[in-house]
Each structure stands twice: as C-alpha cells, then as structure tokens.
Design an enzyme around this catalytic site. Structure first.
Site, mmCIF file in Angstrom:
data_model
loop_
_atom_site.group_PDB
_atom_site.id
_atom_site.type_symbol
_atom_site.label_atom_id
_atom_site.label_comp_id
_atom_site.label_asym_id
_atom_site.label_seq_id
_atom_site.Cartn_x
_atom_site.Cartn_y
_atom_site.Cartn_z
ATOM 1 N N LYS A 285 -7.322 -8.944 -4.649
ATOM 2 C CA LYS A 285 -5.852 -8.624 -5.153
ATOM 3 C C LYS A 285 -5.654 -7.221 -5.107
ATOM 4 O O LYS A 285 -6.438 -6.395 -5.579
ATOM 5 C CB LYS A 285 -5.519 -9.104 -6.504
ATOM 6 C CG LYS A 285 -5.551 -10.749 -6.624
ATOM 7 C CD LYS A 285 -4.935 -11.529 -7.764
ATOM 8 C CE LYS A 285 -3.652 -11.067 -8.099
ATOM 9 N NZ LYS A 285 -3.144 -11.564 -9.278
ATOM 10 N N GLU A 371 -0.934 -28.067 -16.568
ATOM 11 C CA GLU A 371 -0.005 -28.439 -17.714
ATOM 12 C C GLU A 371 -0.032 -29.732 -18.336
ATOM 13 O O GLU A 371 0.088 -29.905 -19.369
ATOM 14 C CB GLU A 371 1.608 -28.021 -17.206
ATOM 15 C CG GLU A 371 1.905 -26.469 -17.072
ATOM 16 C CD GLU A 371 1.534 -25.928 -15.695
ATOM 17 O OE1 GLU A 371 1.864 -24.944 -15.346
ATOM 18 O OE2 GLU A 371 1.094 -27.055 -14.723
ATOM 19 N N ARG A 399 6.676 -29.943 -15.476
ATOM 20 C CA ARG A 399 5.302 -30.522 -14.804
ATOM 21 C C ARG A 399 4.583 -31.501 -15.580
ATOM 22 O O ARG A 399 3.739 -32.184 -15.103
ATOM 23 C CB ARG A 399 4.320 -29.343 -14.445
ATOM 24 C CG ARG A 399 5.005 -28.449 -13.398
ATOM 25 C CD ARG A 399 4.207 -27.134 -12.953
ATOM 26 N NE ARG A 399 2.971 -27.277 -12.550
ATOM 27 C CZ ARG A 399 2.692 -27.036 -11.340
ATOM 28 N NH1 ARG A 399 3.486 -26.993 -10.308
ATOM 29 N NH2 ARG A 399 1.386 -27.366 -11.080
#
Length: 641
Positions: A285, A371, A399
């Site tokens: 990243k 979740e 979700r």
C-alpha cells in the site's frame, strides 16, 4: 503545491486499446507516470490514496493482458480504482473525484462500460465476476470474469461462498488476491516468481493434464494419491492449499510491482484451459510515495495534501467529531463497568474503537470485514452477561440485518448498536450513506432506537445504552464534528421513549429526530418572524415513540412536521401510523413528514446534499407555509400577511 507531473507516455493512453499498442519495455515508464498522476490528482481532491498506489502495476498489467471491457474486471470495494479510471477514458475528469457532479470514488456502472459492476462494500467481487463468467459461458460468447480482491476482504464469508460455487465458471473466472497487509505468504523472491510462471505455463498445465489422464487409468486409491500429491507439492511450494480445496488452481505468490513477473503469469492464466484460477499477488500500500509507504493507515483515505511534503490539509479547529465523542463516552462507561466490551468490523479508527482498544485491549474486538459475525458474536457475549457495544457504520450494518433480527431482536438480547455515519456522508456518496437504519431497525419488536441531536445528547445516549439491559438498543449519529455545545460532566440516563421540548409555541410543531434539530430551530426563527408561534421537539427516540408528547403536539397545533435523516418508512411513517391509530387523521390533522427522498443521492458536500434532499431550514419553512395555505380560511393568516 500540486503541479501536474510530466507524463509523455501516459498522455498517449486514453483507452486500454492504446495501452496494448505499447511495447512491453515501455510499461514500467507508463506505470511510473500513472502513479505520479494518481498522487497529483488525489492531492487536489482528497480520497483513497494508499490502496490505489499499491495496484498501479497490477492495473496496468490487467488492462494490457486482458480484453477489457469484454473481459469484465471487478474491483472489490472499488476504492483502489483511480489508476483504472485514468486508463479507461476518464483521465480528463480525474480531478473531479468525489466532488459534486464529478467522478465517483468507487466503480460505478453508469460512469463507464469499463466499470461493469459497482461496489464500495467489501467482498462482493468474486460473486459478481462469477456471474459475468457464467453468463458468458451460457451465451457461448468469449469473455472472462476477473475479480481483484484484497486480503482483508477475504475475512468475509461471502468471498468463500462465491469460491465454493466457482466450478460453474470453468476457466472463465480469474481471482486476483491482492495481498498487501496480512503477510499470509512468504516473502516474494526469484524462486517464488519462477514457480508462479512455471505452474501457470502451458507446458506445465499440459503435462499436468496428461498426468491426470494417466492417473485416471490407475486403480482409484492410486488415482486419488496422485491427485493429492500434485496438490500437496504445489501447496508446500507456494501455499494456496485452501484455495485448491475450493476448486481453484492456485498460482503465486507473484511480485505485484514487477511487470516482468506479472504479465507472463497473467498471459498464461488468460490462455489456460484449466478451471477457475486464483493468482496471489503481493503488493505494498502506498507504493512509490514515501509518506504513504511510511504510514499506510494515515494515507488510506486522505484530505487534500501537498504532494511535495505529504502534508494533509487540516480542518480548522472546532468541536470534536461525533466519533471521538462516542469513543470517549464509551471509555468512561467501561471504566465504571468491567462488563462493557466493544466490537467492530475492520473499522477500529473509523468508529473510534482504536482508542477504546488502547484503554481496554482485552475488551476490544476487531473481527475483520465480517459484520454478520460481529453481530452474532455480540449476541453471544450479551447472552453470557456481558454488555457489548457493536460499533458499525449504518451502511455496513445492513450487511448483518438477518443477524440483528434473528440472533438479537427475537431473543431480546441487550446488544448495544453504535451506528456511526448515520445520514448523508458527503464525498463517499450513495454507497456509504446511512439512509436506512431508522427504517430497518424501528420496525423490529424489542428494539430501542435513539438518535443524537448533538454531541452532549450522544454522551447521554451512550450512558443510556450501557445501563439498558432489557433488550437491544441502538444510537445513531452522523459523520463529522459536533455543534460545540457544552458537554455534560455526568451523563444522564434517559427515560426510554421520552422526548424533550426544546422550544414552546402554539401554532406550528416541528418534531425532529437527530441532528436536523439545528435546522428545525433555524426554521422556527423564520416562522416566528412571520408571526407563527412554533414548538420544536427533539423526540430522541424513533422507537418507542413518546406517544403522550406526540399526541399533545398533534392536537394542539395547526400544523405538525416531522424531520429526520432517514429514508421513507422511518420516524414519519411511525408518527403517521400513531396518528391514524389515535383517530387524529379523521379530524383534519395537518401532518407532514420530511425525510430523505426516494433516490440514491450522489456525492457532494453534506450541506448541499441536505439542501437537495429538502431537509434544511428553508425546506421546513416552505413545508409549513404550504400546509397552512391549504388550511381553511383564516388559519395561518399571519404567515400569508
């Protein structure tokens, strides 16, 4: 300073077809220029930076090797898609990212044929790419489905559900695992790169296919042993045994920043006759921009920044954010009560639970992008006597709705839901807007739903959640900073289902839920100036409603207006139902509901979004005056004068 970089090679590339016309030895220079263009653009607009910089070479290689848009490229979440947008005809608009009327910060079908599937929520890419692959197969047409999914997104069960079904696609499905954080593979070096090229080559696959045919003629025990020996050998050399068990041919790890390694592997996989394939690509990243490499977390999402120094623009000093107020209030509660614990789903800093984890490391749980698990895990904790706070963005809690219903509400377990990013969220647009939580929670039996009007109210509501043991309870609050109101030294436990009168009047009643209260009070000032005595109520609770207060306001005022930062079916619908049940509708009640419009709103500044949604003070005034004009003669005459 954010002067545009010199990009002579990138200037020749508008579409992927232009990219494919380049010579392989030109691609490293193109990737360097593409990276500089991304840095320059995000310096102007803000947005997601580190993730996009990490996939510059991968994006270049995919569009160079595959026949996009005929081959359907699906980016998981989509926040890493800025290099992709630049290479697919949108470079001229890249400095409008996340602005009103500009490019979305995620992939968006309406924006380009090169965005075949919109995302912004995690772990959906493999399912979507599988759908594209199978559709091409059924239609007898060429075209592959290519999913690029980050290692963090592999913590969600949906990714494995899709892979379990992937055999249906055959060799038309390619999954690229972008491993940039979890270190789930050995360091990439020359040996692993050689092995990746070898096992994805036609020669190896041809020999492997021949070995399979020969093995089928062996007695079954020997046939099974030969198959497992092949899988074990490659698993030992490169990892990937789990993916093999799910039916994928595993290739990797591959250095995601080395085009000399990436392109041959992608070409081999593109031309392979094998079934679904997973390519394990290792990236960094923030690659190529020193500040982002040094602090990947801080440069995941950035404000506008100076490209030379990396210094991000800072908002002027002001009140603390609602997220910070929640975190501090929860820490204070946890100091008083050892049974309080906190759960988040891969958003510790976004929800403020990173601060909680520093104070109480054994009582903080980041479960990854999961979740559903987070909610049921919290339910288990609650069933055992703990006091769990499940801190999840409104848009992400969607979700886990089945778990909220079945595992929490039906069992009446005291899980406390802290719902951040409630309401409209500005630059993140429709995919991240917290539009629906009032509607989908207030419809559930046993559920208590609160909305904080300001940061002081949020402190009281966190305390109320902590003390509530009679079933599930939720508090919603927006993104951004508070209003700067005085903060309570000692939090108050609110009476469940009781609102408060903020301003007393006689003719107009404004019933507010959440942070629209500030706009309601501004509207009241305007109405008073027009001669209309106005009551403003902060209902505090969407469920249970303060029925006594609402009945009094509806029966003693000429016009009543509800206002909320949620979609149809929320507070206004519940107040209308109450009025109907009480028989007030039959008495000519002038009741109007103000809520988010029945559309998905694009990104813009929050104040512009709310004005467009007609949820600001001007819209409240207009709603009241319009209702009064339709009243019988004499009513509201002060306003019309």
């Amino acid at each position: 300073m954010n002067d545009r970089p010199s990009t002579p090679l990138l200037d020749q590339v508008i579409w992927p077809s232009d990219l494919r016309a380049l010579k392989p030895e030109q691609l490293d220079q193109l990737a360097d220029e593409l990276r500089q263009e991304v840095i320059s653009a995000v310096g102007v607009t803000g947005g997601h930076l580190g993730s996009g910089l990490g996939v510059v070479e991968l994006t270049t290689a995919i569009h160079y090797v595959f026949d996009t848009p005929n081959d359907k490229l699906v980016w998981d979440v989509g926040h890493q898609c800025y290099p992709h947008k630049i290479l697919t005809g949108r470079r001229d608009r890249i400095r409008t990212l996340r602005q009103g009327g500009g490019l979305s910060g995620f992939t968006k079908r309406a924006e380009s044929e090169y965005d075949p599937f919109g995302a912004a929520h995690s772990s959906t890419s493999i399912s979507a790419a599988l759908g594209f692959a199978v559709a091409s197969k059924l239609a007898g047409k060429p075209g592959k489905g290519i999913a690029v999914i980050g290692d963090g997104a592999m913590s969600a069960g949906m990714a494995y559900e899709a892979m379990n079904n992937a055999r249906e696609a055959g060799n038309r499905l390619i999954v690229i695992l972008n491993d940039n954080d979890m270190s789930i593979a050995p360091p990439v070096g020359g040996l692993s790169a050689y092995l990746a090229r070898l096992v994805s080559s036609r020669e190896f696959l041809g020999l492997r296919d021949l070995a399979k045919r020969l093995a089928r003629r062996l007695p079954r025990p020997l046939h099974n042993a030969a198959r497992k020996t092949d899988e074990f050998a490659r698993g030992m050399a490169m990892g990937g045994t789990l993916f093999e068990e799910l039916g994928f041919y595993y290739v990797g790890p591959v250095d995601g920043h080395n085009l000399d390694q990436l392109i041959p592997v992608l070409e081999n996989v593109r031309d392979a006759a094998e079934g679904p394939c997973l390519i394990h690509v290792v990236t960094q990243k923030g690659k190529g921009y020193a500040p982002a490499e040094a602090a990947a977390d801080k440069y995941h999402g950035v404000q506008k920044f100076d490209v030379i120094t990396g210094t991000q623009a800072k908002a002027p000093p002001g009140p603390p954010s609602y997220t910070t107020v929640f975190a501090n209030a929860l820490i204070a509660e946890a100091r008083r009560d050892d049974s309080i614990c906190a759960i988040t789903a891969a958003m510790p800093s976004g929800t403020g639970l990173d601060k909680f984890a520093q104070a109480f490391p054994t009582r903080a749980f980041d479960v990854g992008i999961a979740e559903q698990h987070a909610v049921t895990f919290a339910a288990g904790l609650a069933a055992k006597g703990m006091r769990p706070f499940c801190a999840i963005y409104s848009t992400f809690l969607q979700r886990a709705y089945d778990q909220v219903v079945h595992d929490v509400a039906i069992q009446n377990l005291p899980v406390r839901f802290a719902i951040d990013r409630a309401g409209l969220v500005g630059a993140d647009g429709s995919t991240h807007a917290g539009s629906f939580d009032i509607t989908y929670l207030a419809t559930l039996p046993n559920m208590v739903v609160m909305a904080a009007a300001d940061e002081a109210e949020l402190v009281h509501m966190v305390h109320t959640c902590a003390m509530h043991d009679d079933g599930p309870i939720a508090v919603r609050y927006p993104r951004g900073n508070g209003l700067g109101v005085p903060m309570p030294e000692i939090p108050e436990r609110l009476e469940i289902g009781k609102g408060r009168i903020v301003r007393e009047g006689r003719q107009v009643a404004i019933l507010s839920l959440g942070t629209r209260l500030e706009e309601a009070l501004k509207a009241a000032d305007v109405l008073e100036a027009k001669g209309l005595s106005t009551t403003v109520a902060d209902l505090r609770f969407a469920k249970p409603l303060d029925e006594a207060m609402i009945r009094r306001l509806l029966t003693t005022h000429e016009v009543a207006v509800t206002i909320e930062e949620g979609a149809i079916g929320g507070l206004g619908a519940h107040v209308l139902t109450l009025a109907s049940d009480l028989g007030l509708i039959d008495n000519g009640l002038k009741l109007r509901t103000m809520r988010l419009p029945d559309v998905f709103q694009d990104q813009d500044k929050p104040e512009v979004q709310y004005a467009n949604a007609r949820l600001d003070a001007a819209a409240v005034v207009d709603t009241v005056l319009t209702a009064l004009r339709h009243n019988s003669p004499g009513i509201g005459s002060e306003a019309r004068a």
